[in-house]
Design a protein around this motif. Structure first.
Motif, mmCIF file in Angstrom:
data_model
loop_
_atom_site.group_PDB
_atom_site.id
_atom_site.type_symbol
_atom_site.label_atom_id
_atom_site.label_comp_id
_atom_site.label_asym_id
_atom_site.label_seq_id
_atom_site.Cartn_x
_atom_site.Cartn_y
_atom_site.Cartn_z
ATOM 1 N N SER A 17 19.599 -85.409 -11.319
ATOM 2 C CA SER A 17 19.817 -85.451 -9.871
ATOM 3 C C SER A 17 21.281 -85.691 -9.572
ATOM 4 C CB SER A 17 18.995 -86.570 -9.243
ATOM 5 O OG SER A 17 17.643 -86.387 -9.514
ATOM 6 N N THR A 18 21.698 -85.243 -8.385
ATOM 7 C CA THR A 18 23.022 -85.585 -7.890
ATOM 8 C C THR A 18 22.850 -86.611 -6.787
ATOM 9 O OG1 THR A 18 22.892 -83.718 -6.395
ATOM 10 C CG2 THR A 18 24.058 -83.366 -8.443
ATOM 11 N N TYR A 19 23.732 -87.584 -6.793
ATOM 12 C CA TYR A 19 23.575 -88.692 -5.851
ATOM 13 C C TYR A 19 24.666 -88.702 -4.794
ATOM 14 C CZ TYR A 19 20.267 -90.022 -9.330
ATOM 15 O OH TYR A 19 19.204 -89.993 -10.186
ATOM 16 N N LEU A 20 25.424 -87.600 -4.691
ATOM 17 C CA LEU A 20 26.457 -87.522 -3.670
ATOM 18 C C LEU A 20 25.782 -87.305 -2.320
ATOM 19 C CD1 LEU A 20 29.478 -87.671 -3.802
ATOM 20 C CD2 LEU A 20 29.559 -85.203 -3.916
ATOM 21 N N ASP A 21 26.259 -88.022 -1.317
ATOM 22 C CA ASP A 21 25.722 -87.874 0.029
ATOM 23 C C ASP A 21 26.303 -86.600 0.632
ATOM 24 O OD1 ASP A 21 24.531 -88.253 2.371
ATOM 25 O OD2 ASP A 21 25.686 -89.997 2.994
ATOM 26 N N LEU A 22 25.476 -85.581 0.835
ATOM 27 C CA LEU A 22 25.978 -84.288 1.278
ATOM 28 C C LEU A 22 25.587 -84.018 2.724
ATOM 29 C CD1 LEU A 22 25.282 -82.052 -1.830
ATOM 30 C CD2 LEU A 22 27.389 -83.160 -1.160
ATOM 31 N N ASP A 23 26.555 -83.508 3.477
ATOM 32 C CA ASP A 23 26.317 -83.061 4.844
ATOM 33 C C ASP A 23 26.682 -81.587 4.931
ATOM 34 O OD1 ASP A 23 25.469 -85.494 5.549
ATOM 35 O OD2 ASP A 23 27.138 -86.001 6.861
ATOM 36 N N MET A 24 26.447 -81.014 6.098
ATOM 37 C CA MET A 24 26.700 -79.592 6.259
ATOM 38 C C MET A 24 27.311 -79.317 7.614
ATOM 39 S SD MET A 24 23.968 -76.534 6.367
ATOM 40 C CE MET A 24 23.685 -76.723 8.098
ATOM 41 N N ILE A 25 28.310 -78.439 7.634
ATOM 42 C CA ILE A 25 28.865 -77.949 8.892
ATOM 43 C C ILE A 25 28.438 -76.494 9.015
ATOM 44 C CG2 ILE A 25 30.977 -77.407 10.131
ATOM 45 C CD1 ILE A 25 32.302 -79.736 8.754
ATOM 46 N N PRO A 26 27.732 -76.127 10.082
ATOM 47 C CA PRO A 26 27.301 -74.731 10.195
ATOM 48 C C PRO A 26 28.501 -73.808 10.279
ATOM 49 C CG PRO A 26 26.516 -76.039 12.061
ATOM 50 C CD PRO A 26 27.280 -76.956 11.189
ATOM 51 N N ALA A 27 28.454 -72.724 9.545
ATOM 52 C CA ALA A 27 29.608 -71.840 9.460
ATOM 53 C C ALA A 27 29.321 -70.453 10.020
ATOM 54 C CB ALA A 27 30.072 -71.712 8.011
ATOM 55 N N VAL B 188 40.493 -76.322 1.653
ATOM 56 C CA VAL B 188 39.279 -76.532 2.448
ATOM 57 C C VAL B 188 39.322 -77.889 3.143
ATOM 58 C CG1 VAL B 188 36.785 -76.669 2.297
ATOM 59 C CG2 VAL B 188 37.985 -75.042 0.911
ATOM 60 N N GLN B 189 39.894 -78.884 2.454
ATOM 61 C CA GLN B 189 39.945 -80.210 3.053
ATOM 62 C C GLN B 189 40.735 -80.196 4.365
ATOM 63 O OE1 GLN B 189 38.585 -83.481 1.906
ATOM 64 N NE2 GLN B 189 38.995 -83.449 4.095
ATOM 65 N N VAL C 187 38.514 -78.752 7.092
ATOM 66 C CA VAL C 187 37.430 -79.657 7.486
ATOM 67 C C VAL C 187 37.990 -80.840 8.277
ATOM 68 C CG1 VAL C 187 35.664 -81.199 6.587
ATOM 69 C CG2 VAL C 187 35.929 -78.948 5.616
ATOM 70 N N ASP D 47 36.911 -81.828 11.997
ATOM 71 C CA ASP D 47 36.518 -83.176 12.401
ATOM 72 C C ASP D 47 37.257 -83.606 13.660
ATOM 73 O OD1 ASP D 47 34.629 -83.699 10.552
ATOM 74 O OD2 ASP D 47 35.865 -84.943 9.250
ATOM 75 N N ARG E 73 19.159 -85.634 -5.275
ATOM 76 C CA ARG E 73 18.876 -84.246 -4.898
ATOM 77 C C ARG E 73 18.757 -83.440 -6.181
ATOM 78 N NH1 ARG E 73 20.227 -82.608 0.257
ATOM 79 N NH2 ARG E 73 20.314 -80.516 -0.557
ATOM 80 N N SER F 289 26.166 -82.491 9.789
ATOM 81 C CA SER F 289 24.802 -82.995 9.935
ATOM 82 C C SER F 289 24.167 -83.025 8.545
ATOM 83 C CB SER F 289 24.012 -82.090 10.871
ATOM 84 O OG SER F 289 24.135 -80.752 10.451
ATOM 85 N N LEU G 276 28.785 -74.996 5.520
ATOM 86 C CA LEU G 276 29.831 -75.477 4.620
ATOM 87 C C LEU G 276 29.483 -76.914 4.248
ATOM 88 C CD1 LEU G 276 32.596 -74.593 3.444
ATOM 89 C CD2 LEU G 276 33.653 -75.633 5.435
#
Lengths: 141, 134
Positions: free
Chosen positions: A33-43, A114-115, A118, A122, B34, B52, B127
């Motif tokens: 498993s990956t334990y990174l907290d992932l979010d998403m920005i709709p593109a 990319v940073q 983003v 923000d 995950r 989100s 993204l």
């Protein structure tokens, strides 16, 4: 004299294989498993955005559109001036007060990372602006 | 006459407590982790606070800073990724696709990819960012 001692009762099912299986599953889930907290920005362009087109691209300096250029080093430029975070927030806030259909276009340098994009997204989101479009230049720099 | 009885078996409680603990750990790790396919290279998504929650499922395209790309953990080039996804988008336009780009990847790798995904007919593109990087 021989006394027959009662046999000690056998456990119905041995629990040791169960523990083995559980430990293997535990290690498997911990490793894969990956334990990174992932979010998403709709593109992708949402349908409501397509229904309400952005202000004309031909007038990027117009009232409804703010054109921010993202330099290769990741700094945002507005009207020929590089902005730091505070100046960018002030400019975006002033733009949001300009009208309800205030939109932001970002002309991103292909060499910016990319940073940087983003971070700019923000800032736009923090200013309360929801209409953001990212433009890019065709071709290889 | 005093008969020596065999000592009683060790009680089973100790192993049952261990099973409880292992079960708790198992459920804990299953819940907080995950099970996405991970790319064959390291990808640290950019720090972003305005995203989100990333819903489960969908395909993940990983982009490394040096230009390597992977679709669901299998490294392939951009053209192969677009071809694969275009074929799937024909049947399923709502297929979720997430672009997990390394934070230092140049936009020349990411923005054309997003445009091509959209041109391929996909409508649910996101993204990937992280609110608290490691």
């Amino acid at each position: 004299m021989r006394l027959a001692l009662p046999q000690p009762p056998r456990a119905l099912i041995s629990l040791v294989p169960l523990v083995d299986v559980l430990l293997i599953m535990l290690v498997f889930f911990m490793v894969t498993s990956t334990y990174l907290d992932l979010d998403m920005i709709p593109a992708a362009e949402r349908s409501e955005d397509a229904a309400a087109p952005m202000p004309a691209q031909a007038a990027p300096g117009g009232a409804g559109m703010l054109l921010i250029r993202l330099a290769p080093d990741g700094r945002p430029w507005l009207r020929g001036q590089a902005l730091d975070a505070g100046a960018l927030a002030a400019a975006l806030d002033a733009h949001r007060r300009a009208g309800p259909d205030a939109a932001v276009s970002v002309l991103a340098s292909p060499r910016a990372d990319v940073q940087a994009l983003v971070t700019l997204m923000d800032a736009v989101n923090d200013a309360g602006l929801t209409r953001l479009r990212v433009l890019r230049t065709e071709g290889v720099p | 006459m005093r008969l020596q009885r065999p000592p009683p078996r060790a009680p089973m409680e100790t192993i049952i407590a261990m099973i409880d603990v292992v079960f708790f750990l198992l459920v804990f790790f299953m819940l907080i982790g995950r099970m996405d396919a991970s790319a064959p290279f390291e990808v640290l998504p950019p720090l972003g606070l305005s995203g989100s929650d990333l819903p489960a499922g969908g395909l993940i395209i990983a982009v490394a800073p040096d230009g390597r790309q992977a679709l669901d953990g299998v490294e392939m080039d951009a053209d192969a990724i677009i071809a694969t996804l275009a074929a799937r988008a024909a049947d399923e336009p709502a297929l979720p696709v997430r672009v997990n780009a390394h934070h230092a990847a140049p936009l020349s790798l990411v923005l054309p990819l997003l445009s091509r995904l959209e041109a391929a007919g996909l409508r649910d593109i996101g993204l990937v960012v992280t609110p608290n990087p490691p």
